[in-house]
Design an enzyme around this catalytic site. Structure first.
Site, PDB file in Angstrom:
ATOM      1  N   LYS A 162       0.920  -1.077   0.068  1.00  0.00           N
ATOM      2  CA  LYS A 162      -0.134  -0.101  -0.133  1.00  0.00           C
ATOM      3  C   LYS A 162       0.893   1.351  -0.159  1.00  0.00           C
ATOM      4  O   LYS A 162       0.317   2.451  -0.420  1.00  0.00           O
ATOM      5  CB  LYS A 162      -1.061   0.127   1.172  1.00  0.00           C
ATOM      6  CG  LYS A 162      -1.969  -1.272   1.268  1.00  0.00           C
ATOM      7  CD  LYS A 162      -3.261  -0.559   1.060  1.00  0.00           C
ATOM      8  CE  LYS A 162      -4.238  -1.791   0.569  1.00  0.00           C
ATOM      9  NZ  LYS A 162      -4.359  -2.764   1.586  1.00  0.00           N
ATOM     10  N   GLU A 215      -9.818   6.228   3.218  1.00  0.00           N
ATOM     11  CA  GLU A 215     -10.677   5.474   3.875  1.00  0.00           C
ATOM     12  C   GLU A 215      -9.706   4.019   4.184  1.00  0.00           C
ATOM     13  O   GLU A 215      -8.716   4.008   3.644  1.00  0.00           O
ATOM     14  CB  GLU A 215     -11.755   4.729   2.969  1.00  0.00           C
ATOM     15  CG  GLU A 215     -11.412   3.776   1.972  1.00  0.00           C
ATOM     16  CD  GLU A 215     -10.344   4.008   0.967  1.00  0.00           C
ATOM     17  OE1 GLU A 215     -10.084   5.488   0.601  1.00  0.00           O
ATOM     18  OE2 GLU A 215      -9.554   3.256   0.531  1.00  0.00           O
ATOM     19  N   SER A 249       1.729  -9.818  -0.584  1.00  0.00           N
ATOM     20  CA  SER A 249       1.323  -8.494  -0.680  1.00  0.00           C
ATOM     21  C   SER A 249       1.677  -7.648   0.762  1.00  0.00           C
ATOM     22  O   SER A 249       1.968  -6.480   0.552  1.00  0.00           O
ATOM     23  CB  SER A 249      -0.174  -8.173  -1.086  1.00  0.00           C
ATOM     24  OG  SER A 249      -1.085  -9.157  -0.207  1.00  0.00           O
TER      25      SER A 249
HETATM   26  C1  LIG Z   1      -5.195  -4.120   1.226  1.00  0.00           C
HETATM   27  C2  LIG Z   1      -4.523  -5.300   0.879  1.00  0.00           C
HETATM   28  C3  LIG Z   1      -4.907  -6.160  -0.027  1.00  0.00           C
HETATM   29  C4  LIG Z   1      -6.029  -6.068  -0.980  1.00  0.00           C
HETATM   30  O1  LIG Z   1      -6.004  -4.923  -1.366  1.00  0.00           O
HETATM   31  P1  LIG Z   1      -5.713  -4.729  -3.301  1.00  0.00           P
HETATM   32  O2  LIG Z   1      -5.961  -3.708  -3.651  1.00  0.00           O
HETATM   33  O3  LIG Z   1      -6.404  -5.796  -3.709  1.00  0.00           O
HETATM   34  O4  LIG Z   1      -4.144  -5.243  -3.486  1.00  0.00           O
HETATM   35  C5  LIG Z   1      -4.228  -7.344  -0.289  1.00  0.00           C
HETATM   36  N1  LIG Z   1      -2.954  -7.539   0.678  1.00  0.00           N
HETATM   37  C6  LIG Z   1      -2.811  -6.836   1.768  1.00  0.00           C
HETATM   38  C7  LIG Z   1      -1.514  -7.262   2.417  1.00  0.00           C
HETATM   39  C8  LIG Z   1      -3.324  -5.654   2.157  1.00  0.00           C
HETATM   40  O5  LIG Z   1      -3.032  -4.708   2.798  1.00  0.00           O
END
Ligand SMILES: *Cc1c(COP(=O)(O)O)cnc(C)c1O
Length: 396
Positions: free
Chosen positions: A90, A112, A378
């Site tokens: 993010k 948000e 992610s």
């Molecule tokens: C917010 C988040 C997601 C989901 O958001 P995307 O916009 O689909 O990437 C996935 N993994 C993590 C670790 C997150 O914090």
């Protein structure tokens, strides 16, 4: 002309666009007219890439996971977004948007957040850039993501609990849009995923595309070719997936496999699998797949993972699924939990619950031994420890 990029009105096929109230028209239009010039300028690129390197810690490693590769019969690389400052992908987007906000002369930031990861990333860059910041968060999420609330407050952000609806991400987003309507001139809304009105989905995808730019270089070093056979990622709104696939969208040698949150199962009524269960509608300014009733009331989504618990999906991903460019799997809570424990025990990496939805697709694949697979982790799992502790038998 690339087949999978937006046109100037922000449509990916039939999905996208900018459906905003009259009062926001000028603000969104100003952003649409200026974002490409700004983010492609030398001055922006210099500052953005210096911060990604020195502040976020990029490039994030591309790690050949040997034990996981052995288990799944392929060459599995993990793109380690979990190692970024603040613990997820993010921050790539938040840094880019705050630099854009400054260049557009904005003086106040709103955002948000669901699980709090985007809120923390935004509060972080606001501290860095000395900008006032208000983060809207559903009261339910404020209660269940307390550590992230305290992090945001320590960083100097005002966390605003939202008491309407189900008191989760969708309601927080509604409230952020309401704030934006009252302060369109001086406030920049940092949206956390590839959702919202055009140009946000394209803006966020471009800011996250550093992920696939790095994958290209790193694969070249590891494998002597700059593309994998498979790219895999989880999708909530779609930003880590968009970043992972961005530079490969028109490369048909690369299969794209995305995992959305099945919750308790796509037929259970407790799910967040928007691509499987959604129908065409409008949510938060974009025409896309939406989980809704026949008369257009948004259905409450459910997933064990707060970051995937959203009743919409980015228009890019709706398009990629509908034209067959991406394969989308629904991964249930129990499958994600099992995958999180497996990565932890085989590689010593505790993933975020969201990322575990990407990992849980591996047993459903049929790889050849030479296949090169890149899967994006992610985020890291520190924020999910309480959930993992509730299910100590995740590894069976
Ligand atoms: C917010 C988040 C997601 C989901 O958001 P995307 O916009 O689909 O990437 C996935 N993994 C993590 C670790 C997150 O914090």
């Amino acid at each position: 002309m690339d087949r999978h990029n937006t046109d100037t009105n922000g449509f990916y096929g039939e999905f996208g666009g900018a459906y905003v109230p009259e009062i926001l028209y000028k603000t969104v239009e100003d952003l649409r007219k200026s974002y490409l010039d700004i983010i492609e300028s030398d001055d922006f690129r210099r500052e953005y890439h210096a911060l990604l390197r020195d502040y976020v810690g990029r490039p994030s490693p591309l790690y050949l996971a040997r034990r996981m590769s052995q288990r799944y019969g392929c060459r599995l690389y993990l793109k380690r977004e979990d190692l970024n400052h603040t613990g997820a992908h993010k921050i790539n987007n938040a840094i880019g948007q705050i630099l854009l906000a400054k260049r557009m002369g904005k003086r106040r930031i709103i955002a948000e957040t669901g699980a709090g990861q985007h809120g923390v990333a935004t509060a972080t860059v606001c501290a860095l850039m000395d900008m006032p910041c208000r983060v809207y968060m559903g009261a339910t999420d404020v209660a269940r993501q307390h550590v992230n609330v305290e992090r945001m407050r320590m960083l100097g952000a005002e966390v605003y609990p939202v008491e309407s609806g189900n008191k989760t991400l969708k309601d927080a987003t509604n409230e952020a849009i309401r704030d934006w309507c009252c302060h369109p001139a001086d406030t920049f809304y940092i949206i956390g995923s590839t959702v919202g009105p055009h140009p946000y989905p394209d803006l966020v995808a471009r800011l996250q595309s550093v992920i696939s730019a790095e994958i290209k270089e790193q694969l070249m070093q590891h494998e002597g070719r700059d593309y994998p056979d498979y790219l895999m990622a989880c999708v909530g709104g779609g930003s880590n997936a968009a970043g992972t696939i961005y530079h490969y969208l028109d490369d048909e040698r690369v299969s794209i496999v995305l995992g959305e949150a099945g919750g308790m199962g796509i037929d259970s009524g407790k799910t967040a699998a928007t691509i499987h269960c959604g129908t065409l509608g409008i949510i938060h300014g974009a025409r896309t797949l939406v989980m809704q009733t026949e008369d257009g009331q948004i259905t409450e989504p459910y997933s064990i993972s707060a970051g995937l618990d959203y009743p919409g999906i980015g228009p890019l991903h709706a398009h990629l699924a509908s034209c067959g460019r991406a394969t989308v799997m629904a991964i249930n809570d129990d499958e994600a939990l099992k995958a999180a424990f497996e990565l932890t025990r085989l590689e010593g990496i505790i993933p975020a619950l969201e990322s575990a939805h990407a990992l849980a697709m591996l047993p459903k694949m049929a790889f050849k031994p030479d296949d090169v697979v890149v899967l994006t982790v992610s985020g890291r799992g520190d924020k999910d420890l309480a959930t993992y502790l509730q299910y100590p038998n995740g590894l069976r």
